[in-house]
Design a protein around this motif. Structure first.
Motif, PDB file in Angstrom:
ATOM      1  N   PRO A 592       0.817  -1.222   0.000  1.00  0.00           N
ATOM      2  CA  PRO A 592       0.000   0.000   0.000  1.00  0.00           C
ATOM      3  C   PRO A 592       0.847   1.267   0.000  1.00  0.00           C
ATOM      4  CG  PRO A 592      -0.985  -1.614   1.459  1.00  0.00           C
ATOM      5  CD  PRO A 592       0.338  -2.178   1.023  1.00  0.00           C
ATOM      6  N   MET A 593       1.994   1.248   0.664  1.00  0.00           N
ATOM      7  CA  MET A 593       2.868   2.419   0.667  1.00  0.00           C
ATOM      8  C   MET A 593       3.355   2.739  -0.741  1.00  0.00           C
ATOM      9  SD  MET A 593       4.582   4.890   2.002  1.00  0.00           S
ATOM     10  CE  MET A 593       5.029   4.869   3.740  1.00  0.00           C
ATOM     11  N   GLU A 594       3.770   1.702  -1.488  1.00  0.00           N
ATOM     12  CA  GLU A 594       4.261   1.923  -2.852  1.00  0.00           C
ATOM     13  C   GLU A 594       3.190   2.546  -3.733  1.00  0.00           C
ATOM     14  OE1 GLU A 594       7.193  -1.167  -4.726  1.00  0.00           O
ATOM     15  OE2 GLU A 594       5.837  -2.248  -3.399  1.00  0.00           O
ATOM     16  N   LEU A 595       2.002   1.953  -3.714  1.00  0.00           N
ATOM     17  CA  LEU A 595       0.961   2.416  -4.618  1.00  0.00           C
ATOM     18  C   LEU A 595       0.483   3.816  -4.242  1.00  0.00           C
ATOM     19  CD1 LEU A 595      -0.623   1.538  -7.103  1.00  0.00           C
ATOM     20  CD2 LEU A 595      -2.387   0.615  -5.586  1.00  0.00           C
ATOM     21  N   THR A 596       0.334   4.069  -2.945  1.00  0.00           N
ATOM     22  CA  THR A 596      -0.110   5.390  -2.502  1.00  0.00           C
ATOM     23  C   THR A 596       0.935   6.443  -2.842  1.00  0.00           C
ATOM     24  OG1 THR A 596      -1.324   4.333  -0.681  1.00  0.00           O
ATOM     25  CG2 THR A 596      -0.967   6.698  -0.523  1.00  0.00           C
ATOM     26  N   SER A 597       2.212   6.103  -2.706  1.00  0.00           N
ATOM     27  CA  SER A 597       3.288   7.035  -3.056  1.00  0.00           C
ATOM     28  C   SER A 597       3.282   7.351  -4.542  1.00  0.00           C
ATOM     29  CB  SER A 597       4.645   6.455  -2.663  1.00  0.00           C
ATOM     30  OG  SER A 597       4.716   6.221  -1.280  1.00  0.00           O
ATOM     31  N   ALA A 598       2.957   6.346  -5.379  1.00  0.00           N
ATOM     32  CA  ALA A 598       2.894   6.573  -6.815  1.00  0.00           C
ATOM     33  C   ALA A 598       1.767   7.550  -7.152  1.00  0.00           C
ATOM     34  CB  ALA A 598       2.686   5.247  -7.543  1.00  0.00           C
ATOM     35  N   TYR A 599       0.622   7.394  -6.508  1.00  0.00           N
ATOM     36  CA  TYR A 599      -0.487   8.327  -6.721  1.00  0.00           C
ATOM     37  C   TYR A 599      -0.111   9.737  -6.242  1.00  0.00           C
ATOM     38  CZ  TYR A 599      -4.180   4.946  -8.009  1.00  0.00           C
ATOM     39  OH  TYR A 599      -4.971   4.024  -8.650  1.00  0.00           O
ATOM     40  N   ALA A 600       0.740   9.807  -5.232  1.00  0.00           N
ATOM     41  CA  ALA A 600       1.159  11.118  -4.721  1.00  0.00           C
ATOM     42  C   ALA A 600       1.912  11.908  -5.789  1.00  0.00           C
ATOM     43  CB  ALA A 600       2.022  10.941  -3.469  1.00  0.00           C
ATOM     44  N   VAL A 601       2.534  11.218  -6.730  1.00  0.00           N
ATOM     45  CA  VAL A 601       3.202  11.918  -7.829  1.00  0.00           C
ATOM     46  C   VAL A 601       2.177  12.681  -8.663  1.00  0.00           C
ATOM     47  CG1 VAL A 601       4.574  11.633  -9.937  1.00  0.00           C
ATOM     48  CG2 VAL A 601       5.104  10.261  -7.902  1.00  0.00           C
ATOM     49  N   PHE A 602       1.024  12.064  -8.926  1.00  0.00           N
ATOM     50  CA  PHE A 602      -0.041  12.768  -9.655  1.00  0.00           C
ATOM     51  C   PHE A 602      -0.558  13.948  -8.841  1.00  0.00           C
ATOM     52  CE2 PHE A 602      -0.956   8.208 -11.117  1.00  0.00           C
ATOM     53  CZ  PHE A 602      -0.106   8.312 -12.211  1.00  0.00           C
ATOM     54  N   ALA A 603      -0.738  13.739  -7.529  1.00  0.00           N
ATOM     55  CA  ALA A 603      -1.298  14.787  -6.677  1.00  0.00           C
ATOM     56  C   ALA A 603      -0.368  15.977  -6.537  1.00  0.00           C
ATOM     57  CB  ALA A 603      -1.618  14.208  -5.298  1.00  0.00           C
ATOM     58  N   SER A 604       0.946  15.737  -6.598  1.00  0.00           N
ATOM     59  CA  SER A 604       1.916  16.823  -6.392  1.00  0.00           C
ATOM     60  C   SER A 604       2.257  17.567  -7.671  1.00  0.00           C
ATOM     61  CB  SER A 604       3.211  16.258  -5.789  1.00  0.00           C
ATOM     62  OG  SER A 604       3.889  15.451  -6.738  1.00  0.00           O
ATOM     63  N   GLY A 605       1.749  17.095  -8.793  1.00  0.00           N
ATOM     64  CA  GLY A 605       2.074  17.743 -10.054  1.00  0.00           C
ATOM     65  C   GLY A 605       3.312  17.197 -10.710  1.00  0.00           C
ATOM     66  N   GLY A 606       3.683  15.952 -10.388  1.00  0.00           N
ATOM     67  CA  GLY A 606       4.800  15.322 -11.082  1.00  0.00           C
ATOM     68  C   GLY A 606       6.025  15.068 -10.247  1.00  0.00           C
ATOM     69  N   TYR A 607       5.996  15.429  -8.954  1.00  0.00           N
ATOM     70  CA  TYR A 607       7.163  15.236  -8.086  1.00  0.00           C
ATOM     71  C   TYR A 607       7.067  13.915  -7.328  1.00  0.00           C
ATOM     72  CZ  TYR A 607       8.413  20.157  -8.735  1.00  0.00           C
ATOM     73  OH  TYR A 607       8.779  21.366  -9.268  1.00  0.00           O
ATOM     74  N   ARG A 608       8.177  13.194  -7.283  1.00  0.00           N
ATOM     75  CA  ARG A 608       8.258  12.011  -6.436  1.00  0.00           C
ATOM     76  C   ARG A 608       9.044  12.350  -5.186  1.00  0.00           C
ATOM     77  NH1 ARG A 608      11.673   8.375  -9.059  1.00  0.00           N
ATOM     78  NH2 ARG A 608      13.337   8.880  -7.594  1.00  0.00           N
ATOM     79  N   MET A 609       8.482  12.003  -4.039  1.00  0.00           N
ATOM     80  CA  MET A 609       9.169  12.241  -2.772  1.00  0.00           C
ATOM     81  C   MET A 609       9.167  10.965  -1.944  1.00  0.00           C
ATOM     82  SD  MET A 609       7.716  16.020  -1.976  1.00  0.00           S
ATOM     83  CE  MET A 609       6.312  15.716  -3.024  1.00  0.00           C
ATOM     84  N   THR A 610      10.280  10.636  -1.352  1.00  0.00           N
ATOM     85  CA  THR A 610      10.346   9.470  -0.482  1.00  0.00           C
ATOM     86  C   THR A 610       9.545   9.769   0.779  1.00  0.00           C
ATOM     87  OG1 THR A 610      12.542   8.921  -1.310  1.00  0.00           O
ATOM     88  CG2 THR A 610      11.851   7.901   0.781  1.00  0.00           C
ATOM     89  N   PRO A 611       8.527   8.978   1.083  1.00  0.00           N
ATOM     90  CA  PRO A 611       7.744   9.226   2.302  1.00  0.00           C
ATOM     91  C   PRO A 611       8.632   9.128   3.547  1.00  0.00           C
ATOM     92  CG  PRO A 611       6.606   7.702   0.854  1.00  0.00           C
ATOM     93  CD  PRO A 611       7.994   7.854   0.316  1.00  0.00           C
ATOM     94  N   TYR A 612       8.362   9.967   4.518  1.00  0.00           N
ATOM     95  CA  TYR A 612       9.155   9.945   5.746  1.00  0.00           C
ATOM     96  C   TYR A 612       8.243  10.174   6.950  1.00  0.00           C
ATOM     97  CZ  TYR A 612       8.917  15.059   5.662  1.00  0.00           C
ATOM     98  OH  TYR A 612       8.467  16.360   5.659  1.00  0.00           O
ATOM     99  N   PHE A 613       8.763   9.806   8.134  1.00  0.00           N
ATOM    100  CA  PHE A 613       7.975   9.820   9.364  1.00  0.00           C
ATOM    101  C   PHE A 613       8.530  10.767  10.419  1.00  0.00           C
ATOM    102  CE2 PHE A 613       7.310   5.819   7.263  1.00  0.00           C
ATOM    103  CZ  PHE A 613       5.978   5.499   7.483  1.00  0.00           C
ATOM    104  N   ILE A 614       9.839  10.970  10.439  1.00  0.00           N
ATOM    105  CA  ILE A 614      10.494  11.730  11.511  1.00  0.00           C
ATOM    106  C   ILE A 614      11.018  13.044  10.950  1.00  0.00           C
ATOM    107  CG2 ILE A 614      12.384  11.725  13.184  1.00  0.00           C
ATOM    108  CD1 ILE A 614      12.220   8.638  13.129  1.00  0.00           C
ATOM    109  N   THR A 615      10.715  14.139  11.653  1.00  0.00           N
ATOM    110  CA  THR A 615      11.210  15.447  11.201  1.00  0.00           C
ATOM    111  C   THR A 615      12.367  15.961  12.057  1.00  0.00           C
ATOM    112  OG1 THR A 615       9.558  16.595  12.563  1.00  0.00           O
ATOM    113  CG2 THR A 615       8.965  16.109  10.279  1.00  0.00           C
ATOM    114  N   LYS A 616      12.385  15.585  13.350  1.00  0.00           N
ATOM    115  CA  LYS A 616      13.458  16.089  14.221  1.00  0.00           C
ATOM    116  C   LYS A 616      13.588  15.203  15.446  1.00  0.00           C
ATOM    117  CE  LYS A 616      12.958  20.089  16.423  1.00  0.00           C
ATOM    118  NZ  LYS A 616      12.927  21.551  16.702  1.00  0.00           N
ATOM    119  N   VAL A 617      14.815  15.050  15.939  1.00  0.00           N
ATOM    120  CA  VAL A 617      15.087  14.318  17.178  1.00  0.00           C
ATOM    121  C   VAL A 617      15.980  15.180  18.054  1.00  0.00           C
ATOM    122  CG1 VAL A 617      16.046  12.231  18.223  1.00  0.00           C
ATOM    123  CG2 VAL A 617      14.912  12.096  15.990  1.00  0.00           C
TER     124      VAL A 617
END
Length: 833
Positions: A592-617
């Motif tokens: 599900p992560m792969e497929l949802t990430s692929a759809y995110a490319v359409f939603a972002s206007g053509g950009y692929r971004m590696t999904p991430y969970f942590i912003t700061k430690v």
């Protein structure tokens, strides 16, 4: 000659006896000296082996590492001991006095060991012929907790006494109390008075009243026995004892103690996090942190971990998955009781359940295992016992189960769906109990199917919510990240996007008619449409809207399988893909992560971004260990064909993607332009039709622009819905771990789309309604959907279609292209067969 021997013989005997006595005394004295020497040697050995008291001056106990969501709210915790350290000047003096009164009344007088207390305890224990009272001082308790093991040996007690004396020499009384009140275990998973105050009363420690302070001070003796959550009556008895001790010690008056005894105790946990609803997300974070920083630092060092999670979205995701799976499961029918208990087994079973309930009254909406203890057949009403609580289950609250036979006897009635006395049922709380009675239950059932949901911000790649299954306690397998399942028709948008980039348009006509392909064996492969209907010539839009299989296969055949595979990789698909035409029908397993990430490319206007969970430690001293700075990319930012096509075609430079500051420990923005914004928008526009007119109709409930696609595999083994609004993309999968049909209502539109819709309704409730931005290079034209050509004004059935500028049709039905004009793709190619 006269001989006299009597007196001499007696004197000899006396001399001999005296010599023997001296010998025995000498031996005993020698033994005593040896024992004393051995004890002295052992004592000095212990002195040398004892841990250093000096380290207590810099008290750094294991403390909770806290996880925060994107809005700064606390969403999770990692710990070995759940503790928050609080300064001694924040701890109320009366709370300190309560603990001293209950645990060590001579604390301010002794020097680590209370000899008077020891004598008193010995007398009481001898009189009662059992250990009724201990004599360890607070200082000794700190020594045992901080510096020693809990083993029950004379050597440990001796060490404890020595260390207690040393502690009193090195630390002040307040310093000892500071360690004690932060270190002590007070039940319900809480270490220290701060977390205990939050756990039992929903308050910070400096907000407690005298009644609550006395109740906390009564816990060290036996935290579980005197737990106000589980045994409020016993907790109040212990509270009364503490208050009387405080009166005797002169800390409070009798009137104050009596008032505290009469003060109602309200048990209200200040539960800052719900680990159940966030478990899969937190586990993903935990794995990443443990791999990078190690267990010791993660569980003991009080890290501050900032994540991409939106707490409200996460809650909505969890509840949507639970509700959706229960709906799927109940369509399959009632499976019957989990088991049947004999009458003699009921109390033991209920005792285990009682120990697991950590609230004064059962939570509304929560599900518990209950035992049927009475059946009123005339009313068709059951009495159900949950732990030490009771409630009723009426006919109307189990209607979904259909006709169920009720048997007023203990034992298995031999019928799968019959309910007898002793039946163990899952019951959901409709109305909580009062004083452990009077709850109203509804029949529930733990689903056997599983689901996964993942939601991603398409502008940053931040994962906003993730659920990897129905119950993390029962299965830690994260289906959102780890389960590879066939996506079915949910894979089709990737094929269509590749076709758009190859020159096809939404108006391209493809013939939806039966076709067969050689498969290398004796039998040919004959793909079929889901509904077994063949529509003849249709546009790409109609084909995707109605998820027509034959058309998808023909499109893939036209553009080439290898071309489609490379395109999928460009969108972020990493799983192996089948190099044959079945790929068009989603025959290759993805997460599900792969497929949802692929759809995110359409939603972002053509950009692929590696999904991430942590912003700061951040560590306990406030030092930033790592930080991600990901600036948002513009929706449908102009991406040139050069950027979208790594083979070098196109003549426009790629747009600059904003970069993060190159500071130590910071990760640059991971936004890579992989397809043109034109293609991204056209795919979005096509998938809007899936929602407005096709298989994704349930998503219309959002009442705003939505793009998405359903997916259903053979025999309904997998159900999917992946969709998005401009601000958020989410994917849902439903199926069984051991593949089998979901049965009636198990399609993507019926099983997955309702979960997606429930989640998204909550997730976007506070977001402004936005339309998908149209790139400057996209144009619109009126066409005849039966032919793909331009439509004349007022022509019946005409519709507006979108195109990449220059690919729109230029002729009307029956017209030839203008002389010298390059015909668009649908005019220069034959209809796909």
């Amino acid at each position: 000659m006269e001989i006299y021997t009597g007196p001499q013989q007696g004197a000899h005997r006396r001399k001999k006896g005296s010599s023997t006595g001296k010998t025995v005394a000498t031996v005993i004295a020698g033994i005593l000296v040896l024992v004393l020497l051995a004890f002295a040697g052992y004592f000095f050995y212990l002195l040398g082996a004892l841990p250093k008291v000096d380290r207590l001056a810099d008290y750094r106990p294991p403390i909770v590492s806290q996880v925060y969501g994107e809005d700064g709210s606390l969403v999770g915790e990692f710990y070995l001991e759940r503790r928050t350290v609080v300064a001694v000047d924040k701890i109320p003096r009366r709370l300190i006095q309560a603990f001293v009164s209950a645990e060590d009344s001579n604390f301010y007088q002794h020097k680590g060991i209370d000899y008077l207390g020891i004598a008193r305890a010995v007398v009481k224990n001898v009189i009662s012929l059992r250990k009724k009272e201990g004599a360890s001082t607070i200082t000794q308790q700190v020594a045992k907790s901080m510096l020693l093991t809990p083993e029950k040996k004379f050597s440990r007690k001796l060490k404890e006494a020595i260390l207690a004396k040393r502690m009193e020499e090195r630390l002040s009384k307040d310093e000892i109390l500071y360690i004690y009140l932060n270190q002590i275990y007070l039940g319900a998973g809480a270490y220290g008075v701060e977390l205990a105050a939050e756990t039992y009363f929903g308050k910070e420690v400096d907000k407690l009243n005298l009644a609550e302070m006395a109740m906390l001070a009564g816990l060290p003796k036996a935290p579980n026995t005197y737990s106000p959550i589980k045994h409020l009556d016993k907790a109040k008895e212990r509270q009364a004892y503490v208050l009387e001790r405080m009166v005797k010690e002169g800390y409070v008056t009798q009137a104050e103690a009596d008032h505290a005894k009469a003060t109602p105790i309200e048990i209200h946990s200040l539960k800052k996090v719900n680990p159940e609803q966030s478990a899969y997300f937190l586990e993903q974070v935990r794995q990443q942190l443990e791999e990078k920083y190690g267990e010791e630092r993660l569980y003991k060092d009080g890290l501050k971990i900032y994540t991409t999670m939106n707490a409200e979205m996460q809650k909505g995701a969890y509840e949507a998955v639970v509700n959706g799976l229960k709906a799927v499961d109940k369509r399959q029918g009632f499976r019957g009781p989990a088991k049947f208990l004999a009458e003699t087994e009921v109390d033991g079973f209920c005792k285990k359940i009682e120990d697991s309930i950590d609230t004064v009254s059962m939570k509304q909406g929560a599900t518990y295992p209950g035992v049927v203890t009475a059946i009123a057949e005339g009313k068709r009403e059951l009495t159900v016992r949950v732990g030490d609580r009771t409630g009723t289950l009426s006919k109307k609250n189990m209607d979904w189960a259909g006709q169920v036979k009720l048997v007023s006897a203990f034992g298995n009635p031999g019928e799968k769906r019959a309910i007898a006395l002793g039946s163990v049922l899952d019951v959901q709380v409709k109305e909580p109990d009062t004083n452990k009675q009077g709850a109203v239950f509804a029949l529930d059932q733990a689903p056997e199917a599983q689901a996964a949901l993942i939601a991603i911000d398409p502008m940053t790649g931040g994962v906003r919510a993730m659920v990897g299954g129905y119950d993390f306690k029962k299965s830690q397998f994260n289906r959102a990240m780890q389960a590879k399942r066939n996506p079915g028709s949910a894979f089709k948008p990737i094929i269509y996007a590749a076709a758009i980039d190859k020159g096809m348009t939404p108006a391209t006509i493809i013939d939806d008619s039966p076709v067969e392909y050689e498969s290398g064996g004796d039998r040919a492969w004959k793909p079929k449409n889901y509904d077994n209907i063949y529509r003849g010539p249709v546009t790409m839009r109609e084909a995707l809207t109605n998820s027509i299989n034959i058309v998808s296969v023909k499109i893939l055949e036209s553009i080439g399988v290898n071309s489609a595979i490379e395109y999928a990789k460009k969108l972020g698909i990493t799983s192996p893909l089948a190099a044959n035409l079945t790929l068009a029908l989603g025959s290759s397993s993805l997460t599900p992560m792969e497929l949802t990430s692929a759809y995110a490319v359409f939603a972002s206007g053509g950009y692929r971004m590696t999904p991430y969970f942590i912003t700061k430690v951040v560590d306990r001293e406030g030092q930033v260990l790592e930080e991600v700075q990901t600036p948002k990319v513009p929706v449908f930012a102009p991406v040139s064909s050069a950027a979208a096509n790594p083979d070098g075609s196109g003549d426009q430079p790629a747009p600059a993607v904003p970069a993060a500051p190159a500071a130590p420990g910071m990760v640059p923005a991971n936004a890579v332009p992989v397809i043109s914004s034109d293609t991204a928008y056209i795919m979005t526009n096509l998938m809007e039709s899936v929602v407005t007119s096709g298989t994704g109709g349930r998503a219309r409930a959002l009442g705003r622009p939505v793009a998405g696609k359903t997916g259903t595999t053979n025999d309904m083994k997998d159900a999917w819905f992946v969709g998005y609004v401009p601000q958020l993309v989410a994917g849902v999968w439903v199926g069984y771990d051991q593949e089998r049909s979901l049965g009636a209502g198990g399609s993507g539109g019926q099983a997955a789309a309702p979960i997606w819709t429930e989640f998204m309704q909550r997730a976007v409730a506070g977001m402004p309604v936005k339309r998908f931005t149209v790139p400057s290079n996209v144009t619109f034209a009126q066409i005849n959907p039966r032919t793909g050509h331009l439509a004349k004004d007022g022509e019946e059935g005409a519709m507006t279609e979108c195109f990449v500028n220059g690919t729109e049709p230029t002729t009307y039905d029956g017209e030839a292209p203008t002389e010298g004009e390059t015909p668009p793709a649908e005019d220069k190619s034959a209809t796909l067969q």
